[in-house]
Write a protein that holds these residues in place. Structure first.
Motif, PDB file in Angstrom:
ATOM      1  N   ASP A 141       0.805  -1.218   0.000  1.00 58.75           N
ATOM      2  CA  ASP A 141       0.000   0.000   0.000  1.00 58.75           C
ATOM      3  C   ASP A 141       0.839   1.270   0.000  1.00 58.75           C
ATOM      4  O   ASP A 141       0.394   2.307  -0.482  1.00 58.75           O
ATOM      5  CB  ASP A 141      -0.921   0.033   1.214  1.00 58.75           C
ATOM      6  N   ILE A 167      -9.749   4.801   2.095  1.00 58.26           N
ATOM      7  CA  ILE A 167      -9.520   3.961   3.274  1.00 58.26           C
ATOM      8  C   ILE A 167      -8.032   3.794   3.551  1.00 58.26           C
ATOM      9  O   ILE A 167      -7.581   3.887   4.700  1.00 58.26           O
ATOM     10  CB  ILE A 167     -10.206   2.596   3.097  1.00 58.26           C
ATOM     11  N   LYS A 168      -7.238   3.552   2.511  1.00 52.41           N
ATOM     12  CA  LYS A 168      -5.799   3.391   2.709  1.00 52.41           C
ATOM     13  C   LYS A 168      -5.188   4.647   3.317  1.00 52.41           C
ATOM     14  O   LYS A 168      -4.324   4.575   4.205  1.00 52.41           O
ATOM     15  CB  LYS A 168      -5.115   3.074   1.377  1.00 52.41           C
ATOM     16  N   LEU A 205      -6.758   7.088   5.109  1.00 52.98           N
ATOM     17  CA  LEU A 205      -7.230   7.275   6.477  1.00 52.98           C
ATOM     18  C   LEU A 205      -6.470   6.377   7.443  1.00 52.98           C
ATOM     19  O   LEU A 205      -6.050   6.811   8.522  1.00 52.98           O
ATOM     20  CB  LEU A 205      -8.734   6.989   6.556  1.00 52.98           C
ATOM     21  N   ARG A 206      -6.253   5.129   7.063  1.00 52.69           N
ATOM     22  CA  ARG A 206      -5.521   4.205   7.926  1.00 52.69           C
ATOM     23  C   ARG A 206      -4.057   4.610   8.057  1.00 52.69           C
ATOM     24  O   ARG A 206      -3.480   4.518   9.143  1.00 52.69           O
ATOM     25  CB  ARG A 206      -5.649   2.784   7.383  1.00 52.69           C
ATOM     26  N   LEU A 207      -3.466   5.055   6.962  1.00 56.91           N
ATOM     27  CA  LEU A 207      -2.075   5.477   6.982  1.00 56.91           C
ATOM     28  C   LEU A 207      -1.873   6.644   7.943  1.00 56.91           C
ATOM     29  O   LEU A 207      -0.853   6.738   8.645  1.00 56.91           O
ATOM     30  CB  LEU A 207      -1.634   5.871   5.569  1.00 56.91           C
ATOM     31  N   GLY A 209      -3.603   7.159  10.581  1.00 51.36           N
ATOM     32  CA  GLY A 209      -3.976   6.787  11.937  1.00 51.36           C
ATOM     33  C   GLY A 209      -5.449   6.834  12.250  1.00 51.36           C
ATOM     34  O   GLY A 209      -5.832   6.767  13.425  1.00 51.36           O
ATOM     35  N   ARG A 210      -6.301   6.932  11.222  1.00 52.58           N
ATOM     36  CA  ARG A 210      -7.745   6.969  11.455  1.00 52.58           C
ATOM     37  C   ARG A 210      -8.322   5.564  11.236  1.00 52.58           C
ATOM     38  O   ARG A 210      -8.909   5.273  10.195  1.00 52.58           O
ATOM     39  CB  ARG A 210      -8.412   7.975  10.528  1.00 52.58           C
ATOM     40  N   GLU A 211      -8.117   4.691  12.217  1.00 50.84           N
ATOM     41  CA  GLU A 211      -8.619   3.327  12.106  1.00 50.84           C
ATOM     42  C   GLU A 211     -10.120   3.256  12.379  1.00 50.84           C
ATOM     43  O   GLU A 211     -10.847   2.486  11.766  1.00 50.84           O
ATOM     44  CB  GLU A 211      -7.873   2.418  13.089  1.00 50.84           C
ATOM     45  N   ASN A 212     -10.588   4.043  13.335  1.00 46.31           N
ATOM     46  CA  ASN A 212     -11.988   3.985  13.751  1.00 46.31           C
ATOM     47  C   ASN A 212     -12.800   5.080  13.079  1.00 46.31           C
ATOM     48  O   ASN A 212     -12.866   6.211  13.545  1.00 46.31           O
ATOM     49  CB  ASN A 212     -12.077   4.114  15.274  1.00 46.31           C
TER      50      ASN A 212
END
Length: 327
Positions: A5, A306-307, A309-311, A313-316
């Motif tokens: 990713d 999504i990738k 946001l997760r990168l 630090g927004r997991e939730n």
């Protein structure tokens, strides 16, 4: 540690500095760090980049970068992002241009009708020029000058012919073979001479750069035998009509891409170093330059968002809220 990713040169350091610089800019602070967002084009593959921009907007980065560089579809994504309309702009891919009005393989002069695309940007999904021009982030769009085959950077600022610049950078010469006149010079797709304006960002003094690719990390430049024949019999003659220098730039386009990969491997460009965070679509995302399938284009937008946001630090998060523009 890298994944399919993301990657780059000191990517976690780049991510840290990009976050910090965004906060500094909001507070009006100066810094030795200078950040950039670099957006690759690629026709309908730009849907992935549009999703990345949706996430960055959600994360509060609309004015968070010092510079944004865009080419082709990446420039359109950048324009809607900087005007605070990233999600609105993303809908263009799967609501407005995934049809025969835009992509028609037997309309040889306009296989991809950029005039139709510009009408969408003018009227159906209007780009907010006021907000774009008031954004303090510097916006750089790459075009290819037909007479020389060279990459030229235009800044989208007050007084610039913004719609002509956006039209020109999207004018893929094999799919829309009509150069755009800007100030008495003819221009076409910036991706011919500069597929990913990473070098330009480094030369511009940027120290921490986020590069959004629209091809997977494991992508290798290769062409089928059929592709080579098609290129030789149909595409190359079209390129030659724009002059020898433009044709030479077209023939070198793959070497331009390889140079970007070389910079990432050697970790410097002409002695200049930068922290670089690269974001890639997954190899399972089978999207191409002229994909029209609505579900696949939506999938690309969602994957990019999504990738990112997760990168960051927004997991939730709640997809129904973040992606409420998808319908």
């Amino acid at each position: 540690m890298e994944s399919e990713d993301w990657g780059g040169i000191n990517p976690l350091k780049a991510l840290e500095n990009i976050k910090r610089r965004c906060k500094e800019r909001k507070e009006g602070e100066t810094s030795s760090v200078r950040t950039a967002l670099v957006l690759q084009g690629g026709g309908m593959r730009g849907a992935f980049g549009a999703g990345v921009c949706c996430a960055l907007e959600e994360l509060g980065f609309t004015e968070g970068f010092d510079e944004v560089y865009g080419v082709s579809a990446g420039a359109l994504n950048g324009a809607y992002f900087l005007s605070g309309q990233a999600a609105f702009g993303a809908t263009i891919y799967y609501q407005e241009i995934n049809n025969r009005k835009f992509i028609h393989f037997f309309r040889f002069k306009k296989i991809m009708d950029i005039d139709f695309l510009m009408d969408v940007i003018y009227h159906k999904k209007p780009l907010n020029l006021k907000r774009l021009l008031n954004n303090p982030t510097s916006f750089n769009v790459v075009l290819t000058r037909v007479s020389t085959g060279e990459a030229v950077i235009f800044k989208l600022e007050k007084g610039a012919d913004i719609f002509s610049i956006l039209k020109a950078t999207c004018a893929l010469p094999f799919a829309y073979d009509i150069p755009v006149d800007i100030g008495g010079e003819k221009y076409l797709d910036g991706g011919v001479s500069c597929p990913i304006p990473l070098k330009e960002a480094i030369e511009g003094g940027c120290t921490d750069i986020m590069v959004v690719f629209t091809r997977p990390k494991d992508y290798e430049l290769a062409r089928s035998k059929f592709g080579e024949i098609l290129d030789y019999l149909i595409i190359q003659p079209k390129m030659k009509r724009h002059g020898q220098k433009f044709f030479e730039a077209y023939k070198k386009r793959e070497s331009f891409y390889r140079e970007i990969i070389r910079i990432l491997k050697e970790k410097n460009y002409r002695g200049k170093k930068a922290n670089i965070l690269c974001v890639f679509p997954g190899s399972s995302l089978k999207i191409k330059r002229m994909t029209k399938k609505e579900s696949l284009l939506k999938k690309a937008v969602i994957e990019g968002a999504i990738k990112t946001l997760r990168l960051f630090g927004r997991e939730n998060f709640y997809p129904a809220e973040v992606f409420k523009f998808l319908n």
